[in-house]
Design an enzyme around this catalytic site. Structure first.
Site, PDB file in Angstrom:
ATOM      1  N   HIS A  96       0.840  -1.198   0.000  1.00 25.39           N
ATOM      2  CA  HIS A  96       0.000   0.000   0.000  1.00 25.39           C
ATOM      3  C   HIS A  96       0.875   1.248   0.000  1.00 25.39           C
ATOM      4  O   HIS A  96       1.712   1.429   0.885  1.00 25.39           O
ATOM      5  CB  HIS A  96      -0.916   0.018   1.228  1.00 25.39           C
ATOM      6  CG  HIS A  96      -2.112  -0.860   1.064  1.00 25.39           C
ATOM      7  ND1 HIS A  96      -3.274  -0.676   1.772  1.00 25.39           N
ATOM      8  CD2 HIS A  96      -2.327  -1.907   0.244  1.00 25.39           C
ATOM      9  CE1 HIS A  96      -4.164  -1.599   1.400  1.00 25.39           C
ATOM     10  NE2 HIS A  96      -3.604  -2.352   0.478  1.00 25.39           N
ATOM     11  N   TYR A 144      -9.350   5.782   6.915  1.00 25.98           N
ATOM     12  CA  TYR A 144      -9.580   6.179   8.312  1.00 25.98           C
ATOM     13  C   TYR A 144     -10.649   7.259   8.299  1.00 25.98           C
ATOM     14  O   TYR A 144     -10.519   8.242   7.555  1.00 25.98           O
ATOM     15  CB  TYR A 144      -8.300   6.727   8.937  1.00 25.98           C
ATOM     16  CG  TYR A 144      -7.236   5.674   9.208  1.00 25.98           C
ATOM     17  CD1 TYR A 144      -7.131   5.092  10.464  1.00 25.98           C
ATOM     18  CD2 TYR A 144      -6.342   5.272   8.218  1.00 25.98           C
ATOM     19  CE1 TYR A 144      -6.160   4.132  10.732  1.00 25.98           C
ATOM     20  CE2 TYR A 144      -5.365   4.313   8.474  1.00 25.98           C
ATOM     21  CZ  TYR A 144      -5.285   3.750   9.732  1.00 25.98           C
ATOM     22  OH  TYR A 144      -4.330   2.798   9.992  1.00 25.98           O
ATOM     23  N   PRO A 176      -4.812   0.596  18.447  1.00 24.23           N
ATOM     24  CA  PRO A 176      -4.464   0.107  17.105  1.00 24.23           C
ATOM     25  C   PRO A 176      -4.524   1.160  16.005  1.00 24.23           C
ATOM     26  O   PRO A 176      -4.241   0.852  14.846  1.00 24.23           O
ATOM     27  CB  PRO A 176      -5.497  -1.006  16.861  1.00 24.23           C
ATOM     28  CG  PRO A 176      -6.617  -0.710  17.784  1.00 24.23           C
ATOM     29  CD  PRO A 176      -6.049   0.015  18.958  1.00 24.23           C
ATOM     30  N   LYS A 216       0.518  -0.170  15.024  1.00 25.53           N
ATOM     31  CA  LYS A 216       1.883  -0.317  15.534  1.00 25.53           C
ATOM     32  C   LYS A 216       2.102  -1.554  16.425  1.00 25.53           C
ATOM     33  O   LYS A 216       3.260  -1.918  16.698  1.00 25.53           O
ATOM     34  CB  LYS A 216       2.274   0.928  16.358  1.00 25.53           C
ATOM     35  CG  LYS A 216       2.437   2.171  15.523  1.00 25.53           C
ATOM     36  CD  LYS A 216       3.695   2.104  14.666  1.00 25.53           C
ATOM     37  CE  LYS A 216       3.743   3.144  13.594  1.00 25.53           C
ATOM     38  NZ  LYS A 216       3.846   2.648  12.251  1.00 25.53           N
ATOM     39  N   TYR A 263       3.989   6.419  10.102  1.00 28.92           N
ATOM     40  CA  TYR A 263       3.097   5.305   9.732  1.00 28.92           C
ATOM     41  C   TYR A 263       3.883   4.147   9.116  1.00 28.92           C
ATOM     42  O   TYR A 263       3.612   2.983   9.400  1.00 28.92           O
ATOM     43  CB  TYR A 263       2.020   5.810   8.758  1.00 28.92           C
ATOM     44  CG  TYR A 263       0.867   4.858   8.599  1.00 28.92           C
ATOM     45  CD1 TYR A 263      -0.189   4.856   9.508  1.00 28.92           C
ATOM     46  CD2 TYR A 263       0.821   3.950   7.539  1.00 28.92           C
ATOM     47  CE1 TYR A 263      -1.250   3.975   9.377  1.00 28.92           C
ATOM     48  CE2 TYR A 263      -0.238   3.071   7.394  1.00 28.92           C
ATOM     49  CZ  TYR A 263      -1.271   3.094   8.320  1.00 28.92           C
ATOM     50  OH  TYR A 263      -2.321   2.212   8.185  1.00 28.92           O
TER      51      TYR A 263
HETATM   52  C1  LIG Z   1      -8.353  -8.264  19.660  1.00 30.54           C
HETATM   53  C2  LIG Z   1      -7.084  -7.602  19.181  1.00 30.54           C
HETATM   54  C3  LIG Z   1      -7.070  -6.937  17.962  1.00 30.54           C
HETATM   55  C4  LIG Z   1      -5.914  -6.308  17.502  1.00 30.54           C
HETATM   56  N1  LIG Z   1      -5.942  -5.626  16.336  1.00 30.54           N
HETATM   57  C5  LIG Z   1      -4.825  -4.991  15.928  1.00 30.54           C
HETATM   58  C6  LIG Z   1      -4.811  -4.259  14.728  1.00 30.54           C
HETATM   59  O1  LIG Z   1      -5.800  -4.190  14.015  1.00 30.54           O
HETATM   60  N2  LIG Z   1      -3.675  -3.616  14.388  1.00 30.54           N
HETATM   61  C7  LIG Z   1      -2.538  -3.659  15.175  1.00 30.54           C
HETATM   62  O2  LIG Z   1      -1.519  -3.087  14.828  1.00 30.54           O
HETATM   63  N3  LIG Z   1      -2.527  -4.362  16.306  1.00 30.54           N
HETATM   64  C8  LIG Z   1      -3.635  -5.014  16.691  1.00 30.54           C
HETATM   65  N4  LIG Z   1      -3.615  -5.702  17.837  1.00 30.54           N
HETATM   66  C9  LIG Z   1      -2.360  -5.743  18.560  1.00 30.54           C
HETATM   67  C10 LIG Z   1      -1.445  -6.819  18.018  1.00 30.54           C
HETATM   68  O3  LIG Z   1      -2.182  -7.927  17.593  1.00 30.54           O
HETATM   69  C11 LIG Z   1      -0.472  -7.178  19.122  1.00 30.54           C
HETATM   70  O4  LIG Z   1       0.313  -6.025  19.366  1.00 30.54           O
HETATM   71  C12 LIG Z   1       0.414  -8.365  18.800  1.00 30.54           C
HETATM   72  O5  LIG Z   1      -0.342  -9.538  18.778  1.00 30.54           O
HETATM   73  C13 LIG Z   1       1.497  -8.489  19.850  1.00 30.54           C
HETATM   74  O6  LIG Z   1       2.167  -9.679  19.664  1.00 30.54           O
HETATM   75  P1  LIG Z   1       2.986 -10.350  20.820  1.00 30.54           P
HETATM   76  O7  LIG Z   1       4.057 -11.099  20.117  1.00 30.54           O
HETATM   77  O8  LIG Z   1       3.403  -9.355  21.816  1.00 30.54           O
HETATM   78  O9  LIG Z   1       2.048 -11.374  21.571  1.00 30.54           O
HETATM   79  P2  LIG Z   1       0.504 -11.744  21.560  1.00 30.54           P
HETATM   80  O10 LIG Z   1      -0.048 -11.729  20.199  1.00 30.54           O
HETATM   81  O11 LIG Z   1      -0.154 -10.940  22.623  1.00 30.54           O
HETATM   82  O12 LIG Z   1       0.545 -13.262  22.023  1.00 30.54           O
HETATM   83  C14 LIG Z   1       0.877 -13.677  23.327  1.00 30.54           C
HETATM   84  C15 LIG Z   1       0.843 -15.189  23.377  1.00 30.54           C
HETATM   85  O13 LIG Z   1       1.206 -15.617  24.687  1.00 30.54           O
HETATM   86  C16 LIG Z   1       0.292 -16.621  25.102  1.00 30.54           C
HETATM   87  N5  LIG Z   1       0.242 -16.593  26.561  1.00 30.54           N
HETATM   88  C17 LIG Z   1      -0.355 -15.657  27.343  1.00 30.54           C
HETATM   89  N6  LIG Z   1      -0.194 -15.967  28.643  1.00 30.54           N
HETATM   90  C18 LIG Z   1       0.518 -17.104  28.684  1.00 30.54           C
HETATM   91  C19 LIG Z   1       0.980 -17.928  29.741  1.00 30.54           C
HETATM   92  N7  LIG Z   1       0.725 -17.610  31.025  1.00 30.54           N
HETATM   93  N8  LIG Z   1       1.680 -19.041  29.441  1.00 30.54           N
HETATM   94  C20 LIG Z   1       1.939 -19.368  28.148  1.00 30.54           C
HETATM   95  N9  LIG Z   1       1.507 -18.632  27.104  1.00 30.54           N
HETATM   96  C21 LIG Z   1       0.807 -17.513  27.371  1.00 30.54           C
HETATM   97  C22 LIG Z   1      -1.014 -16.232  24.434  1.00 30.54           C
HETATM   98  O14 LIG Z   1      -1.913 -17.339  24.342  1.00 30.54           O
HETATM   99  C23 LIG Z   1      -0.533 -15.767  23.089  1.00 30.54           C
HETATM  100  O15 LIG Z   1      -0.424 -16.817  22.168  1.00 30.54           O
HETATM  101  C24 LIG Z   1      -4.754  -6.341  18.292  1.00 30.54           C
HETATM  102  C25 LIG Z   1      -4.750  -7.022  19.506  1.00 30.54           C
HETATM  103  C26 LIG Z   1      -5.904  -7.644  19.953  1.00 30.54           C
HETATM  104  C27 LIG Z   1      -5.888  -8.354  21.294  1.00 30.54           C
END
Ligand SMILES: Cc1cc2nc3c(=O)[nH]c(=O)nc-3n(C[C@H](O)[C@H](O)[C@H](O)COP(=O)(O)OP(=O)(O)OC[C@H]3O[C@@H](n4cnc5c(N)ncnc54)[C@H](O)[C@@H]3O)c2cc1C
Length: 387
Positions: free
Chosen positions: A72, A198, A290, A294, A382
Protein backbone atom coordinates in the site's frame (compact mmCIF):
# COMPACT_ATOMS: atom_id res chain seq x y z
CA UNK A 1 14.68 -30.10 29.56
CA UNK A 2 17.70 -27.79 29.21
CA UNK A 3 17.76 -25.05 26.52
CA UNK A 4 19.56 -21.79 26.02
CA UNK A 5 16.39 -19.70 25.68
CA UNK A 6 12.91 -20.52 27.04
CA UNK A 7 10.23 -18.36 25.42
CA UNK A 8 6.76 -17.87 26.90
CA UNK A 9 4.09 -17.40 24.21
CA UNK A 10 3.74 -18.75 20.65
CA UNK A 11 3.06 -15.17 19.66
CA UNK A 12 4.44 -13.29 16.65
CA UNK A 13 7.30 -12.01 18.84
CA UNK A 14 7.99 -15.44 20.40
CA UNK A 15 7.93 -17.19 17.03
CA UNK A 16 10.11 -14.55 15.32
CA UNK A 17 12.64 -14.79 18.12
CA UNK A 18 12.58 -18.60 17.95
CA UNK A 19 13.17 -18.58 14.21
CA UNK A 20 16.11 -16.14 14.38
CA UNK A 21 17.65 -18.12 17.26
CA UNK A 22 17.23 -21.41 15.36
CA UNK A 23 19.10 -19.91 12.42
CA UNK A 24 21.95 -18.92 14.75
CA UNK A 25 22.10 -22.41 16.27
CA UNK A 26 20.69 -21.33 19.65
CA UNK A 27 18.40 -23.99 21.05
CA UNK A 28 15.10 -22.76 22.39
CA UNK A 29 11.66 -23.93 23.41
CA UNK A 30 8.33 -22.09 23.23
CA UNK A 31 5.70 -22.67 25.92
CA UNK A 32 2.19 -21.65 24.85
CA UNK A 33 -0.86 -21.92 27.08
CA UNK A 34 -3.35 -22.31 24.21
CA UNK A 35 -3.72 -24.88 21.42
CA UNK A 36 -2.16 -24.28 18.01
CA UNK A 37 -5.63 -24.02 16.44
CA UNK A 38 -6.68 -21.38 18.95
CA UNK A 39 -3.56 -19.27 18.31
CA UNK A 40 -4.19 -19.47 14.56
CA UNK A 41 -7.84 -18.49 14.90
CA UNK A 42 -7.17 -15.07 16.45
CA UNK A 43 -7.81 -12.18 14.08
CA UNK A 44 -5.59 -9.24 14.92
CA UNK A 45 -3.21 -6.85 13.16
CA UNK A 46 -2.62 -6.64 9.42
CA UNK A 47 -0.37 -3.71 8.43
CA UNK A 48 3.38 -4.46 8.31
CA UNK A 49 6.10 -1.81 8.35
CA UNK A 50 9.14 -2.26 6.09
CA UNK A 51 11.24 -3.09 9.17
CA UNK A 52 8.89 -5.95 10.05
CA UNK A 53 9.00 -7.23 6.48
CA UNK A 54 12.82 -7.12 6.55
CA UNK A 55 12.89 -9.02 9.85
CA UNK A 56 10.64 -11.71 8.38
CA UNK A 57 12.90 -11.85 5.31
CA UNK A 58 15.89 -12.30 7.62
CA UNK A 59 14.01 -15.08 9.37
CA UNK A 60 13.47 -16.78 5.99
CA UNK A 61 9.66 -16.68 6.19
CA UNK A 62 8.72 -13.91 3.76
CA UNK A 63 7.99 -16.00 0.64
CA UNK A 64 4.20 -16.09 0.98
CA UNK A 65 4.18 -12.54 2.36
CA UNK A 66 5.75 -11.25 -0.86
CA UNK A 67 3.49 -13.41 -3.04
CA UNK A 68 0.20 -12.59 -1.30
CA UNK A 69 0.81 -9.38 0.70
CA UNK A 70 -0.63 -6.15 -0.68
CA UNK A 71 1.79 -3.21 -0.95
CA UNK A 72 0.00 0.00 0.00
CA UNK A 73 1.45 3.33 -1.13
CA UNK A 74 -1.02 5.45 0.78
CA UNK A 75 -4.24 5.62 2.76
CA UNK A 76 -7.20 7.97 2.96
CA UNK A 77 -8.47 10.04 5.83
CA UNK A 78 -12.14 10.94 5.49
CA UNK A 79 -13.30 14.06 7.38
CA UNK A 80 -16.76 15.58 7.07
CA UNK A 81 -17.55 13.40 4.09
CA UNK A 82 -14.38 14.26 2.13
CA UNK A 83 -11.64 11.70 1.50
CA UNK A 84 -8.04 12.95 1.30
CA UNK A 85 -5.05 10.77 0.56
CA UNK A 86 -1.85 10.50 2.60
CA UNK A 87 0.98 9.40 0.33
CA UNK A 88 3.36 6.70 1.60
CA UNK A 89 5.09 5.89 -1.71
CA UNK A 90 8.06 8.16 -1.16
CA UNK A 91 8.69 6.33 2.12
CA UNK A 92 8.40 2.82 0.69
CA UNK A 93 4.81 2.09 1.72
CA UNK A 94 3.53 -0.68 4.01
CA UNK A 95 2.42 -4.26 3.35
CA UNK A 96 -1.05 -5.54 4.24
CA UNK A 97 -0.67 -9.16 5.36
CA UNK A 98 -2.61 -10.61 8.28
CA UNK A 99 -1.01 -11.38 11.64
CA UNK A 100 -2.62 -14.82 11.41
CA UNK A 101 -0.67 -15.48 8.20
CA UNK A 102 2.59 -14.22 9.75
CA UNK A 103 1.97 -16.61 12.65
CA UNK A 104 1.18 -19.53 10.32
CA UNK A 105 4.36 -18.93 8.25
CA UNK A 106 6.49 -18.79 11.39
CA UNK A 107 4.89 -21.92 12.87
CA UNK A 108 5.51 -23.86 9.65
CA UNK A 109 9.16 -22.77 9.57
CA UNK A 110 9.54 -23.75 13.21
CA UNK A 111 8.08 -27.19 12.59
CA UNK A 112 10.32 -27.65 9.53
CA UNK A 113 13.35 -26.80 11.69
CA UNK A 114 12.27 -29.41 14.24
CA UNK A 115 12.15 -26.83 17.05
CA UNK A 116 9.90 -27.60 20.00
CA UNK A 117 6.73 -25.72 20.90
CA UNK A 118 4.72 -27.04 23.84
CA UNK A 119 1.08 -26.07 23.27
CA UNK A 120 -1.47 -26.15 26.09
CA UNK A 121 1.25 -25.66 28.66
CA UNK A 122 -0.67 -24.78 31.84
CA UNK A 123 0.31 -22.92 35.01
CA UNK A 124 3.53 -21.55 33.51
CA UNK A 125 5.76 -20.05 36.23
CA UNK A 126 9.14 -18.32 36.02
CA UNK A 127 11.91 -18.85 38.59
CA UNK A 128 15.42 -17.67 39.31
CA UNK A 129 15.71 -15.03 36.59
CA UNK A 130 17.36 -12.63 39.05
CA UNK A 131 20.25 -15.11 39.35
CA UNK A 132 22.31 -17.30 36.99
CA UNK A 133 20.03 -20.34 36.83
CA UNK A 134 16.58 -19.35 35.56
CA UNK A 135 13.96 -21.95 34.84
CA UNK A 136 10.33 -22.24 33.80
CA UNK A 137 7.79 -24.74 35.12
CA UNK A 138 4.54 -25.76 33.47
CA UNK A 139 1.79 -28.40 33.72
CA UNK A 140 0.99 -30.68 30.81
CA UNK A 141 -0.91 -33.98 30.70
CA UNK A 142 -1.24 -34.08 34.47
CA UNK A 143 2.50 -33.70 35.17
CA UNK A 144 4.75 -30.79 36.14
CA UNK A 145 7.73 -30.13 33.85
CA UNK A 146 10.76 -27.91 34.34
CA UNK A 147 12.82 -26.19 31.64
CA UNK A 148 16.26 -24.98 32.74
CA UNK A 149 17.70 -22.22 30.57
CA UNK A 150 20.17 -19.35 30.30
CA UNK A 151 17.56 -16.73 29.43
CA UNK A 152 13.77 -16.36 29.48
CA UNK A 153 11.94 -14.34 26.79
CA UNK A 154 8.54 -13.11 27.97
CA UNK A 155 6.55 -12.88 24.71
CA UNK A 156 3.21 -13.71 26.31
CA UNK A 157 1.21 -10.56 25.70
CA UNK A 158 -0.42 -8.05 28.02
CA UNK A 159 -2.19 -10.66 30.18
CA UNK A 160 0.75 -13.07 30.30
CA UNK A 161 2.63 -14.33 33.31
CA UNK A 162 6.09 -12.91 32.51
CA UNK A 163 5.57 -9.26 33.43
CA UNK A 164 3.49 -10.27 36.45
CA UNK A 165 6.44 -12.37 37.73
CA UNK A 166 8.55 -9.25 38.22
CA UNK A 167 8.42 -7.80 41.76
CA UNK A 168 6.31 -4.61 41.85
CA UNK A 169 9.22 -2.54 43.12
CA UNK A 170 11.32 -3.39 40.06
CA UNK A 171 8.85 -2.24 37.42
CA UNK A 172 7.12 1.04 36.59
CA UNK A 173 3.95 1.16 34.48
CA UNK A 174 2.57 4.08 32.48
CA UNK A 175 -1.00 3.80 31.25
CA UNK A 176 -3.80 5.64 29.47
CA UNK A 177 -7.15 3.89 29.06
CA UNK A 178 -9.37 5.45 26.39
CA UNK A 179 -13.11 5.92 27.00
CA UNK A 180 -14.11 3.79 23.98
CA UNK A 181 -13.29 0.61 22.08
CA UNK A 182 -13.33 -0.73 18.51
CA UNK A 183 -16.06 -3.05 17.30
CA UNK A 184 -14.47 -5.05 14.48
CA UNK A 185 -15.99 -7.24 11.77
CA UNK A 186 -14.22 -9.58 9.37
CA UNK A 187 -16.19 -10.48 6.25
CA UNK A 188 -15.54 -12.41 3.05
CA UNK A 189 -16.32 -9.41 0.88
CA UNK A 190 -14.08 -7.34 -1.43
CA UNK A 191 -12.64 -4.30 0.37
CA UNK A 192 -14.54 -1.07 -0.27
CA UNK A 193 -11.30 0.57 -1.46
CA UNK A 194 -7.85 -0.50 -2.62
CA UNK A 195 -6.33 1.35 0.33
CA UNK A 196 -7.29 1.81 3.98
CA UNK A 197 -9.76 4.57 4.86
CA UNK A 198 -9.58 6.18 8.31
CA UNK A 199 -12.83 8.00 9.04
CA UNK A 200 -13.44 10.88 11.44
CA UNK A 201 -17.18 11.48 11.65
CA UNK A 202 -19.59 13.13 14.10
CA UNK A 203 -20.79 9.61 15.06
CA UNK A 204 -17.24 8.52 15.84
CA UNK A 205 -14.24 6.91 14.21
CA UNK A 206 -14.38 4.13 11.62
CA UNK A 207 -11.73 2.21 9.70
CA UNK A 208 -12.10 0.35 6.41
CA UNK A 209 -9.25 -2.15 6.28
CA UNK A 210 -8.58 -5.52 4.67
CA UNK A 211 -6.58 -8.71 4.88
CA UNK A 212 -6.70 -9.70 1.18
CA UNK A 213 -8.60 -8.80 -2.04
CA UNK A 214 -11.50 -10.96 -0.82
CA UNK A 215 -11.33 -10.42 2.94
CA UNK A 216 -12.37 -7.11 4.53
CA UNK A 217 -11.83 -5.87 8.06
CA UNK A 218 -14.01 -2.99 9.26
CA UNK A 219 -14.07 -1.23 12.62
CA UNK A 220 -16.29 1.35 14.27
CA UNK A 221 -15.61 3.22 17.49
CA UNK A 222 -18.02 2.05 20.21
CA UNK A 223 -18.62 2.73 23.89
CA UNK A 224 -17.03 0.48 26.50
CA UNK A 225 -20.51 -0.57 27.64
CA UNK A 226 -21.29 -2.10 24.23
CA UNK A 227 -22.16 -5.82 24.03
CA UNK A 228 -21.10 -7.54 20.82
CA UNK A 229 -24.26 -9.70 20.89
CA UNK A 230 -26.33 -6.57 20.47
CA UNK A 231 -24.62 -5.88 17.15
CA UNK A 232 -26.17 -8.12 14.50
CA UNK A 233 -24.46 -7.70 11.12
CA UNK A 234 -27.18 -5.42 9.71
CA UNK A 235 -26.80 -2.99 12.59
CA UNK A 236 -23.01 -2.92 12.12
CA UNK A 237 -23.20 -2.30 8.35
CA UNK A 238 -25.81 0.42 8.83
CA UNK A 239 -23.67 2.23 11.43
CA UNK A 240 -20.56 1.93 9.27
CA UNK A 241 -22.38 3.39 6.26
CA UNK A 242 -23.57 6.40 8.25
CA UNK A 243 -19.95 7.21 9.14
CA UNK A 244 -18.63 6.94 5.55
CA UNK A 245 -18.85 9.56 2.81
CA UNK A 246 -21.82 8.95 0.46
CA UNK A 247 -19.71 7.67 -2.48
CA UNK A 248 -17.91 5.09 -0.34
CA UNK A 249 -21.11 4.08 1.46
CA UNK A 250 -22.76 3.48 -1.92
CA UNK A 251 -20.16 0.94 -3.05
CA UNK A 252 -19.69 -0.85 0.30
CA UNK A 253 -20.31 -4.57 -0.25
CA UNK A 254 -21.64 -6.27 2.86
CA UNK A 255 -21.96 -9.91 3.81
CA UNK A 256 -22.13 -12.17 6.83
CA UNK A 257 -19.42 -11.50 9.43
CA UNK A 258 -17.03 -14.37 10.02
CA UNK A 259 -15.60 -12.73 13.13
CA UNK A 260 -16.90 -9.94 15.32
CA UNK A 261 -15.31 -8.62 18.50
CA UNK A 262 -14.82 -5.56 20.66
CA UNK A 263 -11.32 -4.46 21.67
CA UNK A 264 -10.77 -1.76 24.32
CA UNK A 265 -8.14 0.88 23.50
CA UNK A 266 -5.17 1.37 25.79
CA UNK A 267 -1.71 2.92 25.84
CA UNK A 268 0.63 1.12 28.24
CA UNK A 269 4.37 0.83 28.81
CA UNK A 270 6.22 -1.12 31.51
CA UNK A 271 9.80 -0.09 32.22
CA UNK A 272 12.39 -1.54 32.11
CA UNK A 273 12.02 -4.47 29.69
CA UNK A 274 14.83 -6.52 31.24
CA UNK A 275 15.04 -8.05 34.73
CA UNK A 276 18.22 -10.07 35.16
CA UNK A 277 17.84 -12.98 32.74
CA UNK A 278 14.21 -12.22 31.84
CA UNK A 279 13.52 -10.08 28.76
CA UNK A 280 10.03 -8.80 27.91
CA UNK A 281 9.02 -8.22 24.28
CA UNK A 282 5.86 -7.12 22.47
CA UNK A 283 2.54 -6.67 24.24
CA UNK A 284 4.03 -8.18 27.42
CA UNK A 285 5.78 -4.84 27.87
CA UNK A 286 3.65 -2.33 25.98
CA UNK A 287 0.28 -1.77 24.33
CA UNK A 288 -0.75 0.85 21.80
CA UNK A 289 -4.23 1.71 20.58
CA UNK A 290 -4.46 0.11 17.11
CA UNK A 291 -5.06 3.43 15.31
CA UNK A 292 -1.50 3.69 14.01
CA UNK A 293 -1.14 -0.07 13.26
CA UNK A 294 1.88 -0.32 15.53
CA UNK A 295 1.22 -3.27 17.93
CA UNK A 296 2.59 -6.10 15.82
CA UNK A 297 5.31 -3.88 14.38
CA UNK A 298 6.58 -2.94 17.84
CA UNK A 299 6.70 -6.62 18.77
CA UNK A 300 8.90 -7.10 15.68
CA UNK A 301 11.26 -4.23 16.52
CA UNK A 302 11.72 -5.57 20.07
CA UNK A 303 12.72 -8.90 18.55
CA UNK A 304 15.16 -7.16 16.22
CA UNK A 305 17.02 -5.79 19.27
CA UNK A 306 16.61 -8.90 21.44
CA UNK A 307 17.63 -11.46 18.82
CA UNK A 308 20.72 -9.42 17.92
CA UNK A 309 21.68 -9.22 21.59
CA UNK A 310 21.20 -12.95 22.29
CA UNK A 311 23.02 -13.94 19.08
CA UNK A 312 25.94 -11.64 19.90
CA UNK A 313 26.19 -13.07 23.41
CA UNK A 314 26.05 -16.61 22.05
CA UNK A 315 28.72 -15.91 19.42
CA UNK A 316 31.15 -13.77 21.43
CA UNK A 317 30.24 -13.98 25.11
CA UNK A 318 29.80 -10.18 25.12
CA UNK A 319 26.77 -8.96 27.04
CA UNK A 320 26.77 -5.28 25.99
CA UNK A 321 23.75 -5.59 23.69
CA UNK A 322 21.83 -7.54 26.35
CA UNK A 323 22.58 -4.74 28.84
CA UNK A 324 21.29 -2.10 26.43
CA UNK A 325 18.26 -4.07 25.12
CA UNK A 326 15.72 -2.33 27.35
CA UNK A 327 17.02 1.17 26.61
CA UNK A 328 17.14 0.63 22.83
CA UNK A 329 13.73 -1.05 22.62
CA UNK A 330 12.03 1.50 24.88
CA UNK A 331 13.30 4.43 22.84
CA UNK A 332 11.40 3.16 19.80
CA UNK A 333 8.44 2.02 21.89
CA UNK A 334 7.86 5.53 23.26
CA UNK A 335 8.06 7.06 19.78
CA UNK A 336 5.41 4.61 18.54
CA UNK A 337 3.33 5.24 21.70
CA UNK A 338 3.43 8.96 20.90
CA UNK A 339 2.32 8.40 17.31
CA UNK A 340 -0.49 5.98 18.21
CA UNK A 341 -1.74 8.32 20.94
CA UNK A 342 -1.61 11.29 18.52
CA UNK A 343 -3.46 9.46 15.73
CA UNK A 344 -6.08 8.23 18.22
CA UNK A 345 -6.69 11.81 19.40
CA UNK A 346 -6.77 13.09 15.83
CA UNK A 347 -9.50 10.76 14.61
CA UNK A 348 -11.77 9.62 17.47
CA UNK A 349 -14.73 11.27 19.07
CA UNK A 350 -13.79 11.93 22.72
CA UNK A 351 -16.98 12.21 24.79
CA UNK A 352 -15.36 14.56 27.34
CA UNK A 353 -13.47 16.71 24.86
CA UNK A 354 -15.80 19.70 25.20
CA UNK A 355 -16.11 22.53 22.67
CA UNK A 356 -12.47 23.62 23.00
CA UNK A 357 -11.15 20.09 22.53
CA UNK A 358 -13.31 19.66 19.42
CA UNK A 359 -12.01 22.93 17.95
CA UNK A 360 -8.44 21.76 18.59
CA UNK A 361 -9.17 18.47 16.81
CA UNK A 362 -10.62 20.35 13.82
CA UNK A 363 -7.57 22.65 13.74
CA UNK A 364 -5.23 19.67 13.90
CA UNK A 365 -6.98 18.08 10.89
CA UNK A 366 -6.94 21.42 9.01
CA UNK A 367 -3.23 21.74 9.64
CA UNK A 368 -2.55 18.17 8.53
CA UNK A 369 -4.21 18.70 5.16
CA UNK A 370 -2.75 22.14 4.56
CA UNK A 371 0.84 21.24 5.37
CA UNK A 372 3.03 18.90 3.35
CA UNK A 373 5.41 18.79 6.34
CA UNK A 374 2.62 17.54 8.62
CA UNK A 375 1.68 14.86 6.05
CA UNK A 376 5.33 13.86 5.68
CA UNK A 377 5.58 13.47 9.45
CA UNK A 378 2.45 11.29 9.51
CA UNK A 379 3.81 9.17 6.63
CA UNK A 380 7.24 8.85 8.27
CA UNK A 381 5.71 7.48 11.46
CA UNK A 382 3.10 5.31 9.73
CA UNK A 383 5.64 3.39 7.64
CA UNK A 384 7.78 3.00 10.77
CA UNK A 385 10.70 4.88 12.27
CA UNK A 386 14.14 3.38 11.70
CA UNK A 387 15.45 0.73 14.11
C1 LIG B 1 -8.35 -8.26 19.66
C2 LIG B 1 -7.08 -7.60 19.18
C3 LIG B 1 -7.07 -6.94 17.96
C4 LIG B 1 -5.91 -6.31 17.50
N1 LIG B 1 -5.94 -5.63 16.34
C5 LIG B 1 -4.83 -4.99 15.93
C6 LIG B 1 -4.81 -4.26 14.73
O1 LIG B 1 -5.80 -4.19 14.01
N2 LIG B 1 -3.67 -3.62 14.39
C7 LIG B 1 -2.54 -3.66 15.18
O2 LIG B 1 -1.52 -3.09 14.83
N3 LIG B 1 -2.53 -4.36 16.31
C8 LIG B 1 -3.64 -5.01 16.69
N4 LIG B 1 -3.62 -5.70 17.84
C9 LIG B 1 -2.36 -5.74 18.56
C10 LIG B 1 -1.44 -6.82 18.02
O3 LIG B 1 -2.18 -7.93 17.59
C11 LIG B 1 -0.47 -7.18 19.12
O4 LIG B 1 0.31 -6.03 19.37
C12 LIG B 1 0.41 -8.37 18.80
O5 LIG B 1 -0.34 -9.54 18.78
C13 LIG B 1 1.50 -8.49 19.85
O6 LIG B 1 2.17 -9.68 19.66
P1 LIG B 1 2.99 -10.35 20.82
O7 LIG B 1 4.06 -11.10 20.12
O8 LIG B 1 3.40 -9.36 21.82
O9 LIG B 1 2.05 -11.37 21.57
P2 LIG B 1 0.50 -11.74 21.56
O10 LIG B 1 -0.05 -11.73 20.20
O11 LIG B 1 -0.15 -10.94 22.62
O12 LIG B 1 0.55 -13.26 22.02
C14 LIG B 1 0.88 -13.68 23.33
C15 LIG B 1 0.84 -15.19 23.38
O13 LIG B 1 1.21 -15.62 24.69
C16 LIG B 1 0.29 -16.62 25.10
N5 LIG B 1 0.24 -16.59 26.56
C17 LIG B 1 -0.35 -15.66 27.34
N6 LIG B 1 -0.19 -15.97 28.64
C18 LIG B 1 0.52 -17.10 28.68
C19 LIG B 1 0.98 -17.93 29.74
N7 LIG B 1 0.72 -17.61 31.03
N8 LIG B 1 1.68 -19.04 29.44
C20 LIG B 1 1.94 -19.37 28.15
N9 LIG B 1 1.51 -18.63 27.10
C21 LIG B 1 0.81 -17.51 27.37
C22 LIG B 1 -1.01 -16.23 24.43
O14 LIG B 1 -1.91 -17.34 24.34
C23 LIG B 1 -0.53 -15.77 23.09
O15 LIG B 1 -0.42 -16.82 22.17
C24 LIG B 1 -4.75 -6.34 18.29
C25 LIG B 1 -4.75 -7.02 19.51
C26 LIG B 1 -5.90 -7.64 19.95
C27 LIG B 1 -5.89 -8.35 21.29
Amino acid sequence: MRVQVATIGSSPSGLMLGQLLNQAGIDNVILEQRSKAHVLSRIRAGVLEQGTVELLERAGVAGRLHAEGLVHDGFDICVSGTRRRVDLASRGGVVVYGQTEVTRDLMEAREAAGAVTVYEAGEVSLEGFDGDTPSVRYRKDGATHQVRCDFIAGCDGFHGVSRKSVPDAAITSFERVYPFGWLGVLSETPPVSDELIYVHSPRGFALCSMRSPTLSRYYIQCTLAENVNEWPDERFWHELRTRLDPDTAAVLQTGPSIEKSIAPLRSFVAEPMRFGRLFLAGDAAHIVPPTGAKGLNLAASDIHYLSDALIEFHATGRSGALESYSRRALRRVWLAERFSWWMTHLLHHFPDNGPFGMKMQTAELEYLFSSSSAQASLAENYVGLPY
